[in-house]
Design an enzyme around this catalytic site. Structure first.
Site, PDB file in Angstrom:
ATOM      1  N   THR A 179       1.165  -0.989   0.172  1.00 33.41           N
ATOM      2  CA  THR A 179       0.041  -0.071  -0.106  1.00 33.41           C
ATOM      3  C   THR A 179       0.959   1.226   0.559  1.00 33.41           C
ATOM      4  OG1 THR A 179      -1.914  -0.429   0.895  1.00 33.41           O
ATOM      5  CG2 THR A 179      -1.814   1.621   1.422  1.00 33.41           C
ATOM      6  N   PHE A 181       1.047   5.670   0.772  1.00 34.20           N
ATOM      7  CA  PHE A 181       1.069   6.479   1.391  1.00 34.20           C
ATOM      8  C   PHE A 181       1.304   7.566   1.326  1.00 34.20           C
ATOM      9  CE2 PHE A 181       0.190   2.551   3.990  1.00 34.20           C
ATOM     10  CZ  PHE A 181      -1.130   2.770   4.339  1.00 34.20           C
TER      11      PHE A 181
END
Length: 283
Positions: A179, A181
């Protein structure tokens, strides 16, 4: 890490032990103070509310794709991207102390986490999936309940924080699960060594508009690493485009391309200049 970073309050969505909190610590170090917020909306409002100095928002996952709500809130806000971090996501089955995987019948977690562990549920047909608001919060609830039939899917960090027992590691269907960010600030910045630019482009509503807008980037040999369209509120079936460019802001070619992009579109908004996170190494 500077003294100002050591005192920084960083808002994230979820409860302590969430992957977002882990990403904040990875990016800024363990001296920061993390500020859990229940929703993405509350997270983006944290700076204006006086609860945080910075915000760390998930924007895309290598398996699930873009986090659209964060893209929309980023456009609505006046926050700027000043850094990014990529976190490998490893899901763990976590139960209360003394639990065993054989006794588990209900597993709760965020819907995205549950969806990334399909193979585990296929091979354990007696276990029921339970959607919840947060990974870390799921572990807290499971440990507090003390029911050996209930477990959660979350990070190893969440198990450590709440005293849960890891019953099985690496539940994710694919090990290459990451992921991305972005760190958001009320003040725009251009960190030393910045080599990435994020933009939002509003096109002219005419044939070939996207092709014409992107041509200067190709001409200046700028790598367009992401393009994402989102609907424009109040303009049915019209879209803006989020662009991520691998480009050094101060280079003459970059400045010329962005200026030409402005002339060929209705509007260009710079979301931030920052240093690109290292690409994950895939085995």
């Amino acid at each position: 890490m500077t003294a100002s970073q050591a005192k920084c309050l960083v808002a994230f969505q979820g409860e302590p032990g969430a992957f977002s909190e882990e990403a904040a610590v990875k990016l800024l170090g363990g001296e920061i103070e993390t500020v859990p917020r229940p929703t993405f909306e509350a997270m983006f409002a944290a700076i204006a509310d006086g609860a945080a100095d910075l915000v760390l928002a998930p924007v895309e996952n290598s398996l699930a794709g873009s986090v659209y709500r964060c893209y929309d809130l980023l456009l609505e806000s006046k926050l700027s991207i000043i850094a990014e971090v990529i976190l490998p996501i490893s899901h763990n089955l976590i139960g209360p102390p003394g639990a065993t995987i054989e006794r588990v019948r209900f597993v709760q977690s965020h819907p995205v986490a549950l969806a990334q562990c399909t193979h585990f549920f296929d091979t354990h047909p007696l276990i029921t999936r339970v959607a919840a608001e947060d990974t870390g919060g799921s572990v807290r609830e499971v440990v507090c309940a003390g029911d050996p039939q209930r477990a959660a899917i979350a990070s190893r960090r969440a198990a450590e924080i709440y005293g849960g027992s890891i019953l099985q590691s690496h539940l994710e269907d694919h090990r290459e699960n990451y992921t991305r960010f972005v760190l958001l600030s009320p003040e725009p910045g251009e960190p030393k060594g910045a080599n990435k630019i994020s933009l939002v482009v509003f096109l002219l509503h005419q044939p070939g508009a996207l092709h014409k807008a992107l041509e200067p980037l190709a001409r200046e040999n700028i790598n367009l690493v992401k393009i994402e369209s989102r609907p424009i509120v109040g303009h049915p079936f019209e879209y803006c485009f989020y662009l991520d460019l691998m480009a050094t802001p101060e280079e003459q070619g970059t400045q010329a391309a962005v200026e030409e992009l402005r002339r060929r579109t209705r509007e260009v908004r710079v979301l931030g200049y920052y240093v690109a996170a290292p690409a994950p190494s895939v085995a």
